[in-house]
Design a protein around this motif. Structure first.
Motif, PDB file in Angstrom:
ATOM      1  N   GLY A   1       0.836  -1.192   0.000  1.00  0.00           N
ATOM      2  CA  GLY A   1       0.000   0.000   0.000  1.00  0.00           C
ATOM      3  C   GLY A   1       0.868   1.238   0.000  1.00  0.00           C
ATOM      4  N   ARG A   2       0.242   2.356   0.271  1.00  0.00           N
ATOM      5  CA  ARG A   2       0.940   3.638   0.163  1.00  0.00           C
ATOM      6  C   ARG A   2       2.103   3.820   1.140  1.00  0.00           C
ATOM      7  N   LEU A   3       2.079   3.101   2.275  1.00  0.00           N
ATOM      8  CA  LEU A   3       3.130   3.323   3.263  1.00  0.00           C
ATOM      9  C   LEU A   3       4.235   2.275   3.205  1.00  0.00           C
TER      10      LEU A   3
ATOM     11  N   VAL B   1       1.638  -6.627   7.345  1.00  0.00           N
ATOM     12  CA  VAL B   1       0.204  -6.823   7.559  1.00  0.00           C
ATOM     13  C   VAL B   1      -0.604  -5.679   6.952  1.00  0.00           C
ATOM     14  N   ARG B   2      -1.925  -5.720   7.087  1.00  0.00           N
ATOM     15  CA  ARG B   2      -2.753  -4.602   6.652  1.00  0.00           C
ATOM     16  C   ARG B   2      -2.601  -3.482   7.677  1.00  0.00           C
ATOM     17  N   ASP B   3      -2.566  -2.261   7.192  1.00  0.00           N
ATOM     18  CA  ASP B   3      -2.313  -1.135   8.109  1.00  0.00           C
ATOM     19  C   ASP B   3      -3.324  -1.063   9.258  1.00  0.00           C
ATOM     20  N   ASP B   4      -4.595  -1.391   8.952  1.00  0.00           N
ATOM     21  CA  ASP B   4      -5.645  -1.284   9.971  1.00  0.00           C
ATOM     22  C   ASP B   4      -5.432  -2.249  11.138  1.00  0.00           C
ATOM     23  N   ASP B   5      -4.681  -3.334  10.883  1.00  0.00           N
ATOM     24  CA  ASP B   5      -4.472  -4.345  11.931  1.00  0.00           C
ATOM     25  C   ASP B   5      -3.356  -3.949  12.903  1.00  0.00           C
TER      26      ASP B   5
ATOM     27  N   ARG C   1      -1.452   8.498  10.776  1.00  0.00           N
ATOM     28  CA  ARG C   1      -2.060   9.021  12.014  1.00  0.00           C
ATOM     29  C   ARG C   1      -3.582   8.849  11.965  1.00  0.00           C
ATOM     30  N   ASN C   2      -4.158   8.884  10.763  1.00  0.00           N
ATOM     31  CA  ASN C   2      -5.600   8.699  10.604  1.00  0.00           C
ATOM     32  C   ASN C   2      -6.038   7.345  11.182  1.00  0.00           C
ATOM     33  N   VAL C   3      -5.249   6.297  10.912  1.00  0.00           N
ATOM     34  CA  VAL C   3      -5.569   4.963  11.424  1.00  0.00           C
ATOM     35  C   VAL C   3      -5.390   4.926  12.950  1.00  0.00           C
TER      36      VAL C   3
ATOM     37  N   ASP D   1     -13.213  11.786   3.758  1.00  0.00           N
ATOM     38  CA  ASP D   1     -12.234  10.827   3.248  1.00  0.00           C
ATOM     39  C   ASP D   1     -10.838  11.451   3.227  1.00  0.00           C
ATOM     40  N   LEU D   2      -9.841  10.594   2.987  1.00  0.00           N
ATOM     41  CA  LEU D   2      -8.459  11.080   2.914  1.00  0.00           C
ATOM     42  C   LEU D   2      -8.240  11.797   1.585  1.00  0.00           C
ATOM     43  N   VAL D   3      -7.473  12.860   1.648  1.00  0.00           N
ATOM     44  CA  VAL D   3      -7.166  13.652   0.456  1.00  0.00           C
ATOM     45  C   VAL D   3      -5.679  13.945   0.467  1.00  0.00           C
ATOM     46  N   SER D   4      -5.014  13.763  -0.697  1.00  0.00           N
ATOM     47  CA  SER D   4      -3.641  14.288  -0.759  1.00  0.00           C
ATOM     48  C   SER D   4      -3.553  15.330  -1.855  1.00  0.00           C
ATOM     49  N   SER D   5      -3.605  14.946  -3.132  1.00  0.00           N
ATOM     50  CA  SER D   5      -3.535  15.982  -4.171  1.00  0.00           C
ATOM     51  C   SER D   5      -4.889  16.650  -4.371  1.00  0.00           C
ATOM     52  N   GLY D   6      -5.964  15.949  -4.065  1.00  0.00           N
ATOM     53  CA  GLY D   6      -7.311  16.488  -4.291  1.00  0.00           C
ATOM     54  C   GLY D   6      -7.877  16.066  -5.645  1.00  0.00           C
ATOM     55  N   ALA D   7      -7.072  15.360  -6.456  1.00  0.00           N
ATOM     56  CA  ALA D   7      -7.505  14.987  -7.812  1.00  0.00           C
ATOM     57  C   ALA D   7      -8.742  14.070  -7.783  1.00  0.00           C
ATOM     58  N   THR D   8      -8.795  13.164  -6.808  1.00  0.00           N
ATOM     59  CA  THR D   8      -9.935  12.240  -6.724  1.00  0.00           C
ATOM     60  C   THR D   8     -11.232  13.005  -6.461  1.00  0.00           C
ATOM     61  N   LEU D   9     -11.166  13.999  -5.601  1.00  0.00           N
ATOM     62  CA  LEU D   9     -12.367  14.799  -5.323  1.00  0.00           C
ATOM     63  C   LEU D   9     -12.812  15.511  -6.592  1.00  0.00           C
TER      64      LEU D   9
HETATM   65  O1  PRT Z   1      -4.534  -2.910   2.406  1.00  0.00           O
HETATM   66  P1  PRT Z   1      -4.381  -1.935   3.513  1.00  0.00           P
HETATM   67  O2  PRT Z   1      -5.551  -1.914   4.455  1.00  0.00           O
HETATM   68  O3  PRT Z   1      -3.058  -2.125   4.224  1.00  0.00           O
HETATM   69  O4  PRT Z   1      -4.263  -0.485   2.816  1.00  0.00           O
HETATM   70  P2  PRT Z   1      -5.318   0.686   2.663  1.00  0.00           P
HETATM   71  O5  PRT Z   1      -5.965   0.544   1.339  1.00  0.00           O
HETATM   72  O6  PRT Z   1      -6.187   0.801   3.870  1.00  0.00           O
HETATM   73  O7  PRT Z   1      -4.374   1.951   2.726  1.00  0.00           O
HETATM   74  P3  PRT Z   1      -3.575   2.752   1.593  1.00  0.00           P
HETATM   75  O8  PRT Z   1      -2.378   1.986   1.170  1.00  0.00           O
HETATM   76  O9  PRT Z   1      -4.489   3.271   0.549  1.00  0.00           O
HETATM   77  O10 PRT Z   1      -3.134   4.014   2.485  1.00  0.00           O
HETATM   78  C1  PRT Z   1      -2.328   3.838   3.606  1.00  0.00           C
HETATM   79  C2  PRT Z   1      -2.176   5.179   4.289  1.00  0.00           C
HETATM   80  O11 PRT Z   1      -1.578   6.116   3.386  1.00  0.00           O
HETATM   81  C3  PRT Z   1      -3.457   5.885   4.711  1.00  0.00           C
HETATM   82  O12 PRT Z   1      -3.987   5.354   5.925  1.00  0.00           O
HETATM   83  C4  PRT Z   1      -2.985   7.309   4.870  1.00  0.00           C
HETATM   84  O13 PRT Z   1      -2.387   7.502   6.134  1.00  0.00           O
HETATM   85  C5  PRT Z   1      -1.895   7.433   3.802  1.00  0.00           C
HETATM   86  N1  PRT Z   1      -2.289   8.224   2.617  1.00  0.00           N
HETATM   87  C6  PRT Z   1      -1.575   9.272   2.111  1.00  0.00           C
HETATM   88  C7  PRT Z   1      -3.371   8.068   1.834  1.00  0.00           C
HETATM   89  C8  PRT Z   1      -3.303   9.048   0.826  1.00  0.00           C
HETATM   90  N2  PRT Z   1      -2.167   9.774   1.031  1.00  0.00           N
HETATM   91  C9  PRT Z   1      -4.331   9.105  -0.190  1.00  0.00           C
HETATM   92  N3  PRT Z   1      -4.266   9.959  -1.080  1.00  0.00           N
HETATM   93  N4  PRT Z   1      -4.378   7.166   1.861  1.00  0.00           N
HETATM   94  C10 PRT Z   1      -5.322   7.223   0.900  1.00  0.00           C
HETATM   95  N5  PRT Z   1      -5.332   8.155  -0.097  1.00  0.00           N
HETATM   96  C11 PRT Z   1      -6.431   8.050  -1.134  1.00  0.00           C
HETATM   97  C12 PRT Z   1      -7.433   9.189  -1.191  1.00  0.00           C
HETATM   98  O14 PRT Z   1      -8.474   8.950  -0.276  1.00  0.00           O
HETATM   99  C13 PRT Z   1      -7.899   9.099  -2.630  1.00  0.00           C
HETATM  100  O15 PRT Z   1      -8.926   8.126  -2.759  1.00  0.00           O
HETATM  101  O16 PRT Z   1      -5.835   8.049  -2.400  1.00  0.00           O
HETATM  102  C14 PRT Z   1      -6.696   8.577  -3.371  1.00  0.00           C
HETATM  103  C15 PRT Z   1      -5.932   9.626  -4.143  1.00  0.00           C
HETATM  104  O17 PRT Z   1      -5.871  10.837  -3.410  1.00  0.00           O
HETATM  105  P4  PRT Z   1      -5.753  12.258  -4.136  1.00  0.00           P
HETATM  106  O18 PRT Z   1      -6.275  13.302  -3.164  1.00  0.00           O
HETATM  107  O19 PRT Z   1      -4.311  12.481  -4.431  1.00  0.00           O
HETATM  108  O20 PRT Z   1      -6.580  12.194  -5.397  1.00  0.00           O
END
Ligand code: PRT
Ligand code: ZN
Length: 295
Positions: free
Chosen positions: A16-18, A54-58, A75-77, A169-177
């Protein structure tokens, strides 16, 4: 009762992202792992510290249960779990360090055409989110009664599907919104990856945890650190020192015909700094990356 462990366990996101930044951080701390066949457990070869993928939520739960002692999550989790645990007792983990990657924010967004004049505009709306506790806490703080609709994914399409009026919801670039014709109207949490650890004191293994924390601190500091080197005449030194980037720690070495100043800088060294120093009499200015730092 399970056998006491003599090795420390740290949990990171499997994929995933981290994932990449978390493993990169541990690698920079000198940790090397041998991956097992099931790819969930990796044995630490350089220190008695093993890795769980593992999955981040766990991760917060695994720490609270004593399956591992440390972990890296957004930090959100961590905050979602902390608020959730308030009703049952303690969360069983503490936040140890901010890690500077995975930055994002948890925000409320509404369809572009909808008006928003502050939290009260959310009253009576259905808000879709994967973070019901953080959202619930926000609504409570603003004394707003709204319907929280819990979704585990694709939150951003809920308004178009008619299953919600707004999202959180989580936002980083805002492109999804933007792609979903949504407008960010309030940010309720600033997030980044954090290192969390067991809230209960560790036994002999506390020593490994402290060692890892010291190395993590070094890696975080070194990321922004630069070494600035310059030559000057001894007579210019007093005028040059105030021109160094804020917080720089200079070391002045005598050399034939003048001095060499080596300054460790934890803030950006800009062209403006270099030009001002040159004007002040410095020559042979050089900015070098720092590989490791232990102080
Ligand atoms: O499978 P697992 O449960 O481990 O992974 P996950 O799907 O729950 O998490 P994952 O990998 O998507 O994200 C892990 C963590 O990365 C999150 O809990 C956040 O702390 C962090 N993070 C940073 C983000 C983003 N940036 C992000 N942009 N998590 C999610 N997003 C989503 C956002 O909601 C949107 O849908 O990515 C998409 C793109 O965002 P924009 O704003 O750039 O378009
Ligand atoms: Zn997750």
């Amino acid at each position: 009762m399970s056998k006491p462990r003599d090795r420390l366990r740290i949990a990171v996101q499997k994929s995933g992202r981290l994932s990449e930044s978390s493993q990169d951080l541990l690698q920079r701390c000198g940790l090397k792992f041998r991956q097992s066949r099931d790819k969930l457990f990796c044995f630490g070869e350089t220190l008695p510290i093993d890795l769980l993928l593992v999955r981040d939520d766990d991760i917060p739960g695994l720490i609270a249960q004593g399956v591992c002692e440390m972990g890296i999550v957004g930090r959100n989790v961590a905050q979602e779990r902390r608020i959730e645990a308030q009703t049952t007792g303690t969360a069983g983990f503490v936040e140890l360090r901010e890690l500077g990657f995975g930055r994002c924010r948890l925000s409320i967004a509404v369809p572009n055409e909808d008006t928003f004049d502050g939290p009260q505009s959310l009253a009576g709306l259905r808000i879709a989110t994967s973070y019901p506790h953080l959202l619930g806490d926000y609504l409570k703080r603003h004394e707003v009664a709204a319907d929280v609709v819990v979704l585990n994914g694709s939150v951003e399409i809920a308004p178009r599907l008619g299953t919600a009026d707004a999202i959180c919801d989580l936002v980083s670039s805002g492109a999804t919104l933007i792609a979903n014709q949504l407008r960010e109207v309030a940010s309720i949490l600033d997030s980044q990856a954090v290192l969390i650890g067991s809230a209960t004191p560790l036994d002999e293994r506390a020593e490994y945890a402290e060692l890892l924390l010291r190395r993590i601190d070094g890696v975080i500091r070194v990321r922004e650190s630069k070494l600035l080197i310059l030559n000057a005449a001894q007579s210019d030194l007093a005028a040059l020192l105030p021109l160094l980037p804020r917080g720089a720690t200079p070391n002045v070495l005598a050399r034939q015909g003048g001095i060499t100043v080596q300054a460790l800088c934890h803030e950006a060294v800009t062209w403006t700094h270099l030009e001002a120093l040159k004007k002040g009499g410095a020559s042979q200015l050089m900015v070098l990356p720092v590989e490791s730092l232990l102080s």
